[in-house]
Write an enzyme that holds these catalytic residues in place. Structure first.
Site, mmCIF file in Angstrom:
data_model
loop_
_atom_site.group_PDB
_atom_site.id
_atom_site.type_symbol
_atom_site.label_atom_id
_atom_site.label_comp_id
_atom_site.label_asym_id
_atom_site.label_seq_id
_atom_site.Cartn_x
_atom_site.Cartn_y
_atom_site.Cartn_z
ATOM 1 N N HIS A 77 0.835 -1.209 0.000
ATOM 2 C CA HIS A 77 0.000 0.000 0.000
ATOM 3 C C HIS A 77 0.865 1.251 0.000
ATOM 4 O O HIS A 77 0.653 2.167 -0.813
ATOM 5 C CB HIS A 77 -0.912 -0.007 1.228
ATOM 6 N N GLU A 78 1.829 1.314 0.893
ATOM 7 C CA GLU A 78 2.628 2.530 1.009
ATOM 8 C C GLU A 78 3.510 2.755 -0.218
ATOM 9 O O GLU A 78 3.644 3.885 -0.697
ATOM 10 C CB GLU A 78 3.472 2.488 2.285
ATOM 11 N N HIS B 260 1.738 4.321 -3.129
ATOM 12 C CA HIS B 260 1.644 5.790 -3.125
ATOM 13 C C HIS B 260 2.804 6.399 -3.907
ATOM 14 O O HIS B 260 2.653 7.454 -4.534
ATOM 15 C CB HIS B 260 1.636 6.319 -1.696
ATOM 16 N N TYR C 119 -3.894 15.098 -2.790
ATOM 17 C CA TYR C 119 -4.346 14.352 -1.619
ATOM 18 C C TYR C 119 -5.469 15.070 -0.878
ATOM 19 O O TYR C 119 -5.346 15.442 0.282
ATOM 20 C CB TYR C 119 -3.165 14.076 -0.690
ATOM 21 N N GLU D 44 -5.751 6.998 -2.351
ATOM 22 C CA GLU D 44 -5.850 5.898 -1.388
ATOM 23 C C GLU D 44 -6.369 4.630 -2.050
ATOM 24 O O GLU D 44 -5.932 3.517 -1.732
ATOM 25 C CB GLU D 44 -6.760 6.302 -0.228
ATOM 26 N N ASP E 109 -10.037 14.467 7.529
ATOM 27 C CA ASP E 109 -9.142 13.597 6.762
ATOM 28 C C ASP E 109 -9.049 14.045 5.309
ATOM 29 O O ASP E 109 -9.267 13.269 4.381
ATOM 30 C CB ASP E 109 -9.611 12.134 6.849
ATOM 31 N N HIS F 125 -9.653 8.618 3.165
ATOM 32 C CA HIS F 125 -9.661 7.207 3.555
ATOM 33 C C HIS F 125 -11.067 6.625 3.572
ATOM 34 O O HIS F 125 -11.254 5.426 3.345
ATOM 35 C CB HIS F 125 -9.018 7.023 4.935
#
Length: 355
Positions: A175-176, A179, A190, A199, A272, A277
């Site tokens: 996942h990271e 990005h 973002y 995301e 957020d 998210h």
């Protein structure tokens, strides 16, 4: 308590969403006692998010690299937060170090993600030019998060009560690092729908890289994001469900999963970064529906080509239109073998109210 963040690039994404950390911080707050690690993590994560908002991506720097073969380097923060003080413990081709275990886990996970990019997406690391990957493990004291900061993957140890060591999850790594792929392609802003797409793509390619490493199919995968980092007391819970958004967790510590699975429940509030998210659950559901019908690898190829043709301010309808167009091209060129792939993609987006 003052929490100093490491002195490197600004953070791009935090794996555990702020609404979960904030809820945990509230229910674990006890006066006249040492703050729970989740409380400290929530404060540190807010600092990291604020740094991210002030960041300006240098597109020239992103495209100036020369093509090569990605190398992995793992550093041990030894529970500190200063990256310059971290100790290099394993480089590309080095044998396992054994201690800390998180170093070998991170090394292997980066390798698994890069292998998925290479074998399935035909992509050479995050920038498609063989960008080296630096992984920092054991970040912070019981730090309940992981993040991509624009140049490094950073992994906390977890507090052992709610979250375990983030380096032990290939899904977290996938996942990271995804990005980073988004940053080097569409560079989706973002916030709002473009942030939710950011995301979403990270969830898609993080999940697919993990599935690929385990030899799973769309039918055998559980499509949960973050279930691997739950401490024993939260076994069976996760952070998100791509198959059924809104069902990943429901417990006193984390609260109840607020992700919508349809545009009729879209979160339009300010939290957020306008719900990046939360609202990612809507396109996540569309991807799952597509993958369940035509297979995860072919669905991933369609979404990847869609990402390559998006732009920083793209919205959900933009993504649906572009991804559907790429499905048509890939089916026409027989890269995707499911002859009804275009219809499946469109149907999936319509099922969640985007088209």
């Amino acid at each position: 308590m003052s929490i100093r963040i490491g002195n490197r690039s600004p953070c791009r994404c935090l794996f555990v969403p702020p609404h979960i950390l904030d809820h945990i911080a509230k229910v674990t707050a006890v006066s006249d006692a040492k703050p729970h690690p989740a409380t400290l993590t929530a404060a540190a994560s807010k600092q990291l998010r604020d740094q991210r908002r002030r960041a300006v991506v240098d597109l020239v720097a992103l495209t100036a690299a020369q093509e090569g073969q990605a190398r992995r380097v793992v550093f041990d923060c030894d529970r500190g937060v200063d990256f310059d003080a971290a100790r290099k413990v394993r480089g590309e081709g080095d044998p396992p170090v054994g201690r800390p275990e998180s170093a070998d886990a991170a090394y292997d996970s980066v390798g698994a993600v890069l292998e998925y990019y290479s074998k399935v997406l035909r992509r050479n690391s995050l920038d498609d030019l063989g960008l080296d990957i630096n992984a920092y493990v054991n970040y912070g004291e019981n730090f309940d998060n992981a993040f991509w900061d624009g140049s490094h993957i950073v992994l906390g140890t977890g507090d052992g009560e709610i979250f375990t060591d983030f380096s032990q999850s290939r899904e977290v790594m996938g996942h990271e690092l995804a990005h980073g792929v988004v940053e080097h392609t569409a560079n989706l802003e973002y916030n709002g729908q473009s942030g939710a797409l950011n995301e979403h793509f990270a969830d898609v390619f993080g999940s697919l890289a993990d599935q690929h490493s385990q030899g799973l199919t769309a039918q055998s995968a559980n499509w949960l994001i973050g279930d691997e980092i739950m401490a024993p007391g939260l076994y069976g819970e996760a952070l998100r469900s791509m198959a059924h958004p809104g069902t990943a967790y429901d417990n006193p510590l984390k609260g109840r999963d607020p992700q919508p699975s349809h545009m009729q429940d879209y979160y339009a509030g300010p939290l957020d970064n306008q719900g990046v998210h939360r609202n990612s659950g809507i396109p996540n559901r569309a991807f799952y529906l597509t993958a369940a019908e035509i297979g995860a690898d072919e669905a991933g190829l369609i979404w990847y080509q869609g990402l390559l043709n998006l732009w920083p301010t793209a919205t959900f309808p933009d993504a649906a239109t572009v991804i559907s167009a790429q499905a048509r091209i890939l089916v026409r060129d027989k890269v995707v073998t499911h002859r009804n792939g275009v219809q499946v993609v469109r149907s999936a987006f319509r099922a969640v109210g985007i088209l």
